[in-house]
Design a protein around this motif. Structure first.
Motif, mmCIF file in Angstrom:
data_model
loop_
_atom_site.group_PDB
_atom_site.id
_atom_site.type_symbol
_atom_site.label_atom_id
_atom_site.label_comp_id
_atom_site.label_asym_id
_atom_site.label_seq_id
_atom_site.Cartn_x
_atom_site.Cartn_y
_atom_site.Cartn_z
ATOM 1 N N ASP A 314 0.829 -1.206 0.000
ATOM 2 C CA ASP A 314 0.000 0.000 0.000
ATOM 3 C C ASP A 314 0.862 1.254 0.000
ATOM 4 O O ASP A 314 0.625 2.197 -0.771
ATOM 5 C CB ASP A 314 -0.921 -0.023 1.223
ATOM 6 C CG ASP A 314 -1.714 1.269 1.377
ATOM 7 O OD1 ASP A 314 -2.267 1.748 0.366
ATOM 8 O OD2 ASP A 314 -1.768 1.794 2.502
ATOM 9 N N GLY A 317 2.559 1.680 -3.387
ATOM 10 C CA GLY A 317 1.586 2.125 -4.378
ATOM 11 C C GLY A 317 1.182 3.570 -4.186
ATOM 12 O O GLY A 317 1.095 4.344 -5.151
ATOM 13 N N TRP A 318 0.972 3.977 -2.944
ATOM 14 C CA TRP A 318 0.520 5.345 -2.639
ATOM 15 C C TRP A 318 1.625 6.369 -2.921
ATOM 16 O O TRP A 318 1.366 7.441 -3.447
ATOM 17 C CB TRP A 318 0.065 5.397 -1.197
ATOM 18 C CG TRP A 318 -0.709 6.607 -0.756
ATOM 19 C CD1 TRP A 318 -0.477 7.360 0.350
ATOM 20 C CD2 TRP A 318 -1.859 7.205 -1.377
ATOM 21 N NE1 TRP A 318 -1.402 8.366 0.472
ATOM 22 C CE2 TRP A 318 -2.271 8.294 -0.581
ATOM 23 C CE3 TRP A 318 -2.585 6.896 -2.529
ATOM 24 C CZ2 TRP A 318 -3.356 9.103 -0.900
ATOM 25 C CZ3 TRP A 318 -3.677 7.699 -2.850
ATOM 26 C CH2 TRP A 318 -4.049 8.789 -2.047
ATOM 27 N N GLU A 328 2.140 1.791 -12.459
ATOM 28 C CA GLU A 328 2.863 0.942 -11.526
ATOM 29 C C GLU A 328 2.146 0.857 -10.188
ATOM 30 O O GLU A 328 2.165 -0.184 -9.515
ATOM 31 C CB GLU A 328 4.292 1.472 -11.317
ATOM 32 C CG GLU A 328 5.158 0.523 -10.511
ATOM 33 C CD GLU A 328 6.587 1.012 -10.322
ATOM 34 O OE1 GLU A 328 7.343 0.327 -9.603
ATOM 35 O OE2 GLU A 328 6.933 2.076 -10.874
ATOM 36 N N ALA A 329 1.487 1.932 -9.785
ATOM 37 C CA ALA A 329 0.836 1.971 -8.478
ATOM 38 C C ALA A 329 -0.397 1.077 -8.424
ATOM 39 O O ALA A 329 -0.656 0.407 -7.415
ATOM 40 C CB ALA A 329 0.438 3.407 -8.132
ATOM 41 N N LEU A 332 -0.109 -2.672 -7.484
ATOM 42 C CA LEU A 332 0.365 -2.815 -6.106
ATOM 43 C C LEU A 332 -0.774 -2.622 -5.116
ATOM 44 O O LEU A 332 -0.909 -3.364 -4.136
ATOM 45 C CB LEU A 332 1.474 -1.800 -5.834
ATOM 46 C CG LEU A 332 2.789 -2.013 -6.593
ATOM 47 C CD1 LEU A 332 3.661 -0.768 -6.493
ATOM 48 C CD2 LEU A 332 3.531 -3.225 -6.046
ATOM 49 N N LEU A 333 -1.609 -1.632 -5.362
ATOM 50 C CA LEU A 333 -2.743 -1.370 -4.469
ATOM 51 C C LEU A 333 -3.789 -2.470 -4.569
ATOM 52 O O LEU A 333 -4.393 -2.854 -3.557
ATOM 53 C CB LEU A 333 -3.339 0.000 -4.784
ATOM 54 C CG LEU A 333 -2.414 1.182 -4.482
ATOM 55 C CD1 LEU A 333 -2.944 2.468 -5.104
ATOM 56 C CD2 LEU A 333 -2.237 1.351 -2.973
ATOM 57 N N SER A 336 -2.420 -5.322 -2.547
ATOM 58 C CA SER A 336 -2.546 -5.043 -1.115
ATOM 59 C C SER A 336 -3.948 -5.368 -0.619
ATOM 60 O O SER A 336 -4.128 -5.987 0.436
ATOM 61 C CB SER A 336 -2.214 -3.575 -0.832
ATOM 62 O OG SER A 336 -2.432 -3.261 0.525
ATOM 63 N N ALA A 353 -6.345 5.825 -7.353
ATOM 64 C CA ALA A 353 -5.582 5.294 -8.481
ATOM 65 C C ALA A 353 -6.499 4.943 -9.646
ATOM 66 O O ALA A 353 -6.172 5.206 -10.813
ATOM 67 C CB ALA A 353 -4.797 4.057 -8.032
#
Length: 392
Positions: A314, A317-318, A328-329, A332-333, A336, A353
């Motif tokens: 998280d 990503g943030w 890319e973010a 990942l989020l 998570s 996002a």
């Protein structure tokens, strides 16, 4: 002979029994230097380095020993302990998996069952742990104090206080005593709704200098909102126990809770070389909040140390999203949230996002869930993000 491995190891053991750690280190170093094939000397050095809090030296020595004896349960268990003290839960969990495979060939090895079960409790694999600990207890004829203690802790984790209390009765019948028993007693009292009784147990342990007693009191103070009291206790402890990573992390967390981000930042920065994922993750967050360009770099380091930790994913990503790296973010989020479903903070970040990626409908759905949960620090930011969506 002066360089005889067995003689050097025996001398080191004798020095340890006499309390002369410096001399023991000297003999073990001689054995390791003179015998490139001596896993035992390197194991001894790793244990002493670990006891002194020198995690890097301990990791180096146990790595050397494992190159010589890769299937040694003792070495693997020690390496797992080093990972745990460094905050690398994922690495310790992988070792627990390797050790579980070894148990298939040693199903009646009671000490190994107990050691692996204990490790599995610590890395969050309760089902495997319970099976191994129950087997170890049965092989001991119901007499294993260590197995009963760990099973009681599993009972507490599962919310089965009555089962934990029954284990305590069994431990008393075996005349169990000492700090570990008292800590368990305090934990059972706390779980059974007697915080004052628990606090008194922990207070007595603390007076005797038992680390876990001090940490339990600190945790109770933090839970009760008495942050300054917790900070005072941690500062006193660390004055006499420099290098205690767990206490350092608690102190940094206490600073965060007291809104003293300057001291929290300073504390985390002093610990960055430990490569502890909690340190790296929290430091990345603090950098991001201050607009410090080191945020993404630190978040990436945390992700390398703990690639499957939902909080670390998280944060990475943030922080990437703050840098405009939407592509890319986003995964990942998403990952998570898969690992920790229903986390409203991650839903808020994911919603932003998705908005930035152009998926407005999905962003609205995710942000609505976050706002509906309503019990996280960024809820107002999530509400504003929802209201700002097109068509809101």
């Amino acid at each position: 002979a002066p360089g005889d491995e067995g003689a050097l190891l025996s001398l080191a053991d004798l020095c340890l029994r006499q309390g002369d750690v410096t001399a023991a280190l000297g003999y073990l170093r001689q054995a390791a230097d003179a015998h490139a094939e001596s896993a035992a000397a390197r194991l001894g050095l790793a244990r002493l380095h670990l006891a002194a809090g020198r995690l890097g030296d301990a990791d180096r020595r146990v790595g050397e020993a494992l190159a010589l004896a890769p299937a040694s349960p003792d070495l693997l268990l020690l390496q797992a302990e080093i990972h745990l003290r460094s905050g690398n839960l994922d690495a310790a969990a992988r070792i627990a998996g390797d050790l579980q495979a070894m148990l298939l060939e040693q199903p009646d090895n009671q000490p190994l069952l107990l050691a692996v079960g204990t490790l599995q409790v610590r890395v969050g694999r309760p089902a495997s742990a319970r099976g191994n600990l129950e087997r170890a207890l049965a092989l001991s004829g119901g007499q294993s104090v260590e197995a009963l203690r760990m099973l009681s802790r599993l009972d507490l984790r599962d919310g089965d206080v009555k089962a934990a209390e029954e284990r305590m009765r069994q431990l008393r019948s075996l005349q169990d005593e000492g700090p570990e028993f008292e800590l368990l007693q305090g934990d059972v009292l706390l779980a059974s709704g007697d915080p004052e009784g628990a606090r008194e147990v922990f207070r007595q342990l603390s007076k005797r200098g038992v680390r876990d007693g001090v940490m339990r009191l600190v945790s109770m103070d933090l839970a009760a909102g008495d942050v300054e009291k917790a900070i005072d206790a941690l500062q006193v402890w660390l004055a006499d126990n420099e290098g205690d990573l767990g206490a350092e992390l608690l102190l940094a967390d206490a600073y965060l809770r007291s809104q003293d981000t300057d001291r929290a930042l300073s504390r985390y920065e002093s610990l960055v070389e430990t490569d502890n994922p909690v340190v790296l993750n929290n430091l990345a967050w603090l950098y991001m909040e201050r607009g410090d360009e080191r945020a993404v770099e630190m978040a990436r380091r945390a992700s390398i140390a703990a690639p499957d930790d939902p909080d670390v994913l998280d944060t990475l990503g943030w922080t990437l999203l703050h840098e405009g790296e939407v592509d890319e973010a986003l995964p990942l989020l998403l990952r998570s949230l898969q690992l920790k479903p229903g986390n409203p903070a991650v839903e808020y970040h994911l919603g932003v996002a998705l908005r930035e990626s152009g998926d407005i409908d999905q962003a609205r759905s995710v942000l609505e869930r976050a706002v509906e949960a309503g019990n996280f620090p960024e809820v107002e930011d999530a509400r504003q993000a929802l209201q700002a969506l097109p068509g809101a």
